[in-house]
Design a protein around this motif. Structure first.
Motif, PDB file in Angstrom:
ATOM      1  N   ASP A  42     -22.203   1.448   2.044  1.00 49.06           N
ATOM      2  CA  ASP A  42     -21.945   1.540   3.362  1.00 49.06           C
ATOM      3  C   ASP A  42     -23.298   1.740   4.002  1.00 49.06           C
ATOM      4  O   ASP A  42     -24.437   1.498   3.266  1.00 49.06           O
ATOM      5  CB  ASP A  42     -21.086   2.734   3.832  1.00 49.06           C
ATOM      6  CG  ASP A  42     -21.678   4.094   3.500  1.00 49.06           C
ATOM      7  OD1 ASP A  42     -22.757   4.115   2.868  1.00 49.06           O
ATOM      8  OD2 ASP A  42     -21.060   4.949   3.698  1.00 49.06           O
ATOM      9  N   ASP A  89      -2.356  -2.021  -6.119  1.00 50.51           N
ATOM     10  CA  ASP A  89      -2.889  -1.248  -4.985  1.00 50.51           C
ATOM     11  C   ASP A  89      -3.114   0.488  -5.187  1.00 50.51           C
ATOM     12  O   ASP A  89      -3.994   1.236  -4.488  1.00 50.51           O
ATOM     13  CB  ASP A  89      -1.935  -1.272  -3.760  1.00 50.51           C
ATOM     14  CG  ASP A  89      -1.826  -2.399  -3.195  1.00 50.51           C
ATOM     15  OD1 ASP A  89      -3.253  -3.103  -3.431  1.00 50.51           O
ATOM     16  OD2 ASP A  89      -1.352  -2.773  -2.315  1.00 50.51           O
ATOM     17  N   VAL A 105      -6.841   0.673  -5.818  1.00 48.61           N
ATOM     18  CA  VAL A 105      -7.287   0.507  -4.531  1.00 48.61           C
ATOM     19  C   VAL A 105      -7.355   1.844  -3.720  1.00 48.61           C
ATOM     20  O   VAL A 105      -8.396   2.456  -3.263  1.00 48.61           O
ATOM     21  CB  VAL A 105      -6.678  -0.495  -3.648  1.00 48.61           C
ATOM     22  CG1 VAL A 105      -7.422  -0.170  -2.350  1.00 48.61           C
ATOM     23  CG2 VAL A 105      -6.840  -2.011  -4.096  1.00 48.61           C
ATOM     24  N   ALA A 106      -5.996   2.502  -3.661  1.00 47.55           N
ATOM     25  CA  ALA A 106      -6.067   4.087  -3.089  1.00 47.55           C
ATOM     26  C   ALA A 106      -6.874   5.123  -3.892  1.00 47.55           C
ATOM     27  O   ALA A 106      -7.486   5.882  -3.263  1.00 47.55           O
ATOM     28  CB  ALA A 106      -4.395   4.251  -3.119  1.00 47.55           C
ATOM     29  N   ARG A 131       1.023  -1.103   0.038  1.00 48.37           N
ATOM     30  CA  ARG A 131      -0.042  -0.009  -0.032  1.00 48.37           C
ATOM     31  C   ARG A 131       0.974   1.116  -0.033  1.00 48.37           C
ATOM     32  O   ARG A 131       0.635   2.240  -0.588  1.00 48.37           O
ATOM     33  CB  ARG A 131      -0.841   0.087   1.087  1.00 48.37           C
ATOM     34  CG  ARG A 131      -1.716   1.242   1.498  1.00 48.37           C
ATOM     35  CD  ARG A 131      -2.635   1.544   0.064  1.00 48.37           C
ATOM     36  NE  ARG A 131      -3.743   0.564  -0.201  1.00 48.37           N
ATOM     37  CZ  ARG A 131      -4.969   0.208   0.697  1.00 48.37           C
ATOM     38  NH1 ARG A 131      -5.118   1.099   1.493  1.00 48.37           N
ATOM     39  NH2 ARG A 131      -5.349  -0.758   0.310  1.00 48.37           N
ATOM     40  N   ALA A 165     -12.261  -2.049  -7.217  1.00 52.21           N
ATOM     41  CA  ALA A 165     -11.880  -1.500  -6.098  1.00 52.21           C
ATOM     42  C   ALA A 165     -13.040  -0.491  -5.732  1.00 52.21           C
ATOM     43  O   ALA A 165     -13.295  -0.310  -4.533  1.00 52.21           O
ATOM     44  CB  ALA A 165     -10.720  -0.820  -6.177  1.00 52.21           C
ATOM     45  N   ALA A 200     -15.190  -0.465  -2.157  1.00 53.91           N
ATOM     46  CA  ALA A 200     -15.217   0.442  -1.237  1.00 53.91           C
ATOM     47  C   ALA A 200     -16.428   1.423  -1.101  1.00 53.91           C
ATOM     48  O   ALA A 200     -16.558   1.970   0.178  1.00 53.91           O
ATOM     49  CB  ALA A 200     -14.053   1.567  -1.575  1.00 53.91           C
ATOM     50  N   ASP A 229     -10.725   4.110  -3.173  1.00 59.08           N
ATOM     51  CA  ASP A 229     -11.267   4.579  -1.741  1.00 59.08           C
ATOM     52  C   ASP A 229     -11.510   6.056  -1.481  1.00 59.08           C
ATOM     53  O   ASP A 229     -12.228   6.433  -1.041  1.00 59.08           O
ATOM     54  CB  ASP A 229      -9.919   4.180  -0.756  1.00 59.08           C
ATOM     55  CG  ASP A 229      -9.833   2.822  -0.633  1.00 59.08           C
ATOM     56  OD1 ASP A 229     -10.796   1.955  -0.826  1.00 59.08           O
ATOM     57  OD2 ASP A 229      -8.892   2.191  -0.080  1.00 59.08           O
ATOM     58  N   GLU A 230     -10.489   6.894  -2.111  1.00 60.63           N
ATOM     59  CA  GLU A 230     -10.732   8.288  -2.194  1.00 60.63           C
ATOM     60  C   GLU A 230     -11.931   8.838  -3.005  1.00 60.63           C
ATOM     61  O   GLU A 230     -12.592   9.529  -2.433  1.00 60.63           O
ATOM     62  CB  GLU A 230      -9.255   9.080  -2.732  1.00 60.63           C
ATOM     63  CG  GLU A 230      -9.115  10.527  -2.619  1.00 60.63           C
ATOM     64  CD  GLU A 230      -8.253  11.118  -2.978  1.00 60.63           C
ATOM     65  OE1 GLU A 230      -7.275  11.735  -2.155  1.00 60.63           O
ATOM     66  OE2 GLU A 230      -7.591  10.755  -4.207  1.00 60.63           O
ATOM     67  N   ALA A 247     -14.371   6.863  -3.660  1.00 61.63           N
ATOM     68  CA  ALA A 247     -15.730   6.606  -2.903  1.00 61.63           C
ATOM     69  C   ALA A 247     -16.275   7.664  -1.921  1.00 61.63           C
ATOM     70  O   ALA A 247     -17.409   7.832  -1.646  1.00 61.63           O
ATOM     71  CB  ALA A 247     -15.680   5.117  -2.291  1.00 61.63           C
TER      72      ALA A 247
END
Length: 328
Positions: free
Chosen positions: A200, A271, A274-275, A9, A193, A197, A278-279, A281
């Protein structure tokens, strides 16, 4: 000692240093616009008729109406200077004499003629209010317009709170239309990704646009023409995450932008995807929250502005039930 996962990461983030959200075009909720959340807004416009308040002459009343319309338009409220028509929500402007001053009052009225919210402007010396230049009326309109817009937002929030299908009472149903334009396996990696992410307690993902409150899609543009002082060849990459409401209107967009080592993402994103996802999202959640107004405080029962710092409505529990179509 750093774990293998942490090391990967860290390396991914280092490869994408500076790839950050630039704020995008995040819309502020508009109190009289249908937002696809399953609720019906008060109306498509706010009528502002000429005031018949005593102590305000015809020229002053005309200036007051014009100034109020302009001030509300500046607050993104679709106000119209016109007589009240059937079905209109409207703004009633009156005055109260107190000693040698005039206190202007602004009340939001329902189509049935019932007051739904109100606020008073600052007291104005009577001589200034009655002056032919209309400056006092203009200043009052400009001063209170943000508060009137808050009243309208509070009215919308109160309606949402009562509506079991609004986004105050259920998660937003979101259709993710995928990623296009990324080099290597970026389209697939970013999509996978983001799908992992994003969901929720406030949002869930749907497999089709039908019945969705919002649609999210991402486009990636890679440009070789980079001006840089680096001795290492660079490429310019831009990821744009666009959010559309149920009617296809853009609710907002979040942009990630950076210069990267040339061809470093030509094969596997790993990754880095993924990074970035995540941001993105988090940014998309923020756009939906602000556009829908789901965290706005409802208008107080006495028709006054919500108390500053009022707690937002508790987050709804996640749902797997099919989304209901938005109301017309």
């Amino acid at each position: 000692m750093m774990s293998d996962v942490s090391a990967r990461r860290s390396g991914a983030l280092a490869a994408l240093v500076g790839l950050s959200l630039l704020g995008g075009c995040v819309d502020v909720p508009h109190p009289f616009r249908h937002d696809g959340s399953g609720m019906q807004p008060p109306t498509a416009r706010l009528a502002v008729p000429v005031s018949t308040a005593s102590g305000t002459d015809e020229a002053g009343a005309q200036a007051w109406q014009h100034a109020m319309v302009e001030a509300m338009l500046a607050q993104s409220v679709p106000a119209m200077g016109q007589p009240v028509k059937p079905g209109d929500w409207w703004l009633k402007m009156t005055t109260t004499a107190q000693d040698d001053t005039v206190i202007p009052t602004y009340a939001v009225m329902t189509p049935k003629g019932e007051e739904r919210g109100h606020m008073s402007g600052a007291a104005v010396p009577a001589a200034q209010w009655q002056a032919a230049d209309g400056q006092a009326e203009t200043r009052s309109a400009q001063d209170v317009a943000p508060g009137v817009a808050e009243l309208l937002t509070g009215i919308q929030a109160a309606q949402m709170q009562k509506d079991p299908n609004s986004l105050k009472n259920r998660p937003a149903h979101v259709y993710f239309a995928g990623v296009q334009g990324a080099p290597g396996d970026g389209d697939h990696a970013l999509a996978r990704a983001f799908t992992a992410a994003f969901p929720d307690a406030h949002e869930d993902l749907r497999h089709a646009a039908t019945g969705a409150d919002y649609t999210v899609r991402c486009t990636v543009v890679l440009n070789d023409a980079v001006t840089t002082t680096s001795t290492t060849p660079q490429q310019h990459i831009v990821l744009t995450w666009k959010v559309l409401d149920a009617q296809g209107t853009e609710a907002g967009a979040a942009t990630q932008i950076h210069d990267i080592a040339a061809h470093s993402l030509d094969s596997r994103w790993g990754d880095v995807a993924v990074a970035a996802a995540d941001e993105a999202a988090g940014a998309v959640r923020q756009i939906i929250t602000r556009y829908s107004g789901r965290e706005n405080a409802p208008l107080a029962a006495d028709g006054t502005l919500p108390t500053p710092g009022s707690a937002p409505t508790p987050a709804p529990a996640a749902s797997t039930a099919p989304a209901a179509p938005a109301q017309p």
